[in-house]
Design a protein around this motif. Structure first.
Motif, PDB file in Angstrom:
ATOM      1  N   VAL A  42       0.854  -1.181   0.000  1.00  0.00           N
ATOM      2  CA  VAL A  42       0.000   0.000   0.000  1.00  0.00           C
ATOM      3  C   VAL A  42       0.891   1.232   0.000  1.00  0.00           C
ATOM      4  O   VAL A  42       1.793   1.353   0.828  1.00  0.00           O
ATOM      5  N   LYS A  43       0.627   2.141  -0.942  1.00  0.00           N
ATOM      6  CA  LYS A  43       1.433   3.366  -1.016  1.00  0.00           C
ATOM      7  C   LYS A  43       0.628   4.530  -0.444  1.00  0.00           C
ATOM      8  O   LYS A  43      -0.486   4.799  -0.875  1.00  0.00           O
ATOM      9  N   LYS A  44       1.197   5.179   0.576  1.00  0.00           N
ATOM     10  CA  LYS A  44       0.590   6.364   1.175  1.00  0.00           C
ATOM     11  C   LYS A  44       1.595   7.499   1.026  1.00  0.00           C
ATOM     12  O   LYS A  44       2.626   7.515   1.700  1.00  0.00           O
ATOM     13  N   GLU A  51       0.817  -4.438   4.282  1.00  0.00           N
ATOM     14  CA  GLU A  51      -0.233  -4.857   5.207  1.00  0.00           C
ATOM     15  C   GLU A  51      -0.564  -6.327   4.981  1.00  0.00           C
ATOM     16  O   GLU A  51      -0.693  -6.760   3.845  1.00  0.00           O
ATOM     17  N   PRO A  52      -0.745  -7.092   6.064  1.00  0.00           N
ATOM     18  CA  PRO A  52      -1.138  -8.497   5.892  1.00  0.00           C
ATOM     19  C   PRO A  52      -2.584  -8.584   5.404  1.00  0.00           C
ATOM     20  O   PRO A  52      -3.459  -7.886   5.915  1.00  0.00           O
ATOM     21  N   VAL A  53      -2.814  -9.411   4.384  1.00  0.00           N
ATOM     22  CA  VAL A  53      -4.160  -9.565   3.830  1.00  0.00           C
ATOM     23  C   VAL A  53      -4.658 -11.008   3.906  1.00  0.00           C
ATOM     24  O   VAL A  53      -5.821 -11.273   3.636  1.00  0.00           O
ATOM     25  N   GLY A  54      -3.807 -11.934   4.278  1.00  0.00           N
ATOM     26  CA  GLY A  54      -4.226 -13.328   4.354  1.00  0.00           C
ATOM     27  C   GLY A  54      -3.065 -14.220   4.723  1.00  0.00           C
ATOM     28  O   GLY A  54      -1.994 -13.752   5.103  1.00  0.00           O
ATOM     29  N   ARG A  55      -3.319 -15.520   4.605  1.00  0.00           N
ATOM     30  CA  ARG A  55      -2.264 -16.487   4.883  1.00  0.00           C
ATOM     31  C   ARG A  55      -2.454 -17.716   4.008  1.00  0.00           C
ATOM     32  O   ARG A  55      -3.564 -18.023   3.592  1.00  0.00           O
ATOM     33  N   GLN A  56      -1.348 -18.381   3.750  1.00  0.00           N
ATOM     34  CA  GLN A  56      -1.351 -19.607   2.965  1.00  0.00           C
ATOM     35  C   GLN A  56      -0.957 -20.731   3.923  1.00  0.00           C
ATOM     36  O   GLN A  56       0.059 -20.645   4.607  1.00  0.00           O
ATOM     37  N   ILE A  57      -1.782 -21.779   3.972  1.00  0.00           N
ATOM     38  CA  ILE A  57      -1.510 -22.909   4.856  1.00  0.00           C
ATOM     39  C   ILE A  57      -1.158 -24.117   3.989  1.00  0.00           C
ATOM     40  O   ILE A  57      -1.905 -24.476   3.082  1.00  0.00           O
ATOM     41  N   VAL A  58       0.000 -24.712   4.302  1.00  0.00           N
ATOM     42  CA  VAL A  58       0.480 -25.880   3.554  1.00  0.00           C
ATOM     43  C   VAL A  58       0.800 -26.979   4.564  1.00  0.00           C
ATOM     44  O   VAL A  58       1.422 -26.723   5.595  1.00  0.00           O
ATOM     45  N   PHE A  59       0.353 -28.188   4.275  1.00  0.00           N
ATOM     46  CA  PHE A  59       0.663 -29.341   5.103  1.00  0.00           C
ATOM     47  C   PHE A  59       1.675 -30.207   4.383  1.00  0.00           C
ATOM     48  O   PHE A  59       1.512 -30.495   3.199  1.00  0.00           O
ATOM     49  N   GLU A  60       2.710 -30.612   5.089  1.00  0.00           N
ATOM     50  CA  GLU A  60       3.662 -31.588   4.570  1.00  0.00           C
ATOM     51  C   GLU A  60       3.207 -32.937   5.090  1.00  0.00           C
ATOM     52  O   GLU A  60       2.930 -33.075   6.289  1.00  0.00           O
ATOM     53  N   ALA A  61       3.093 -33.916   4.218  1.00  0.00           N
ATOM     54  CA  ALA A  61       2.545 -35.208   4.612  1.00  0.00           C
ATOM     55  C   ALA A  61       3.414 -36.347   4.110  1.00  0.00           C
ATOM     56  O   ALA A  61       4.153 -36.220   3.145  1.00  0.00           O
TER      57      ALA A  61
END
Length: 65
Positions: A42-44, A51-61
């Motif tokens: 974001v440019k002000k 700014e955090p807008v989300g997350r990525q969840i990865v499972f190692e199996a």
């Protein structure tokens, strides 16, 4: 990754439980959970703020033998 180890990413419209069930159906057992933050630039004025807008969840199996 070999066939004995695989990574499963939680899709955007999928719950964690649904992802775990998908892993189980394919014959894999979760070993590690990895969360990566997703930021938006974001440019002000002449400052750039991330700014955090989300997350990525990865499972190692690993393959159930």
């Amino acid at each position: 990754m070999s066939k004995k180890k695989m990574q499963f990413e939680v899709a955007e419209n999928e719950s964690i439980e649904e992802c775990l069930n998908r892993m189980k159906q394919e014959g894999y057992l979760p070993v590690r959970r990895i969360e990566k933050p997703i930021f938006q630039e974001v440019k002000k004025g002449n400052e750039t703020i991330y700014e955090p807008v989300g997350r990525q969840i990865v499972f190692e199996a690993k393959l159930i033998e």
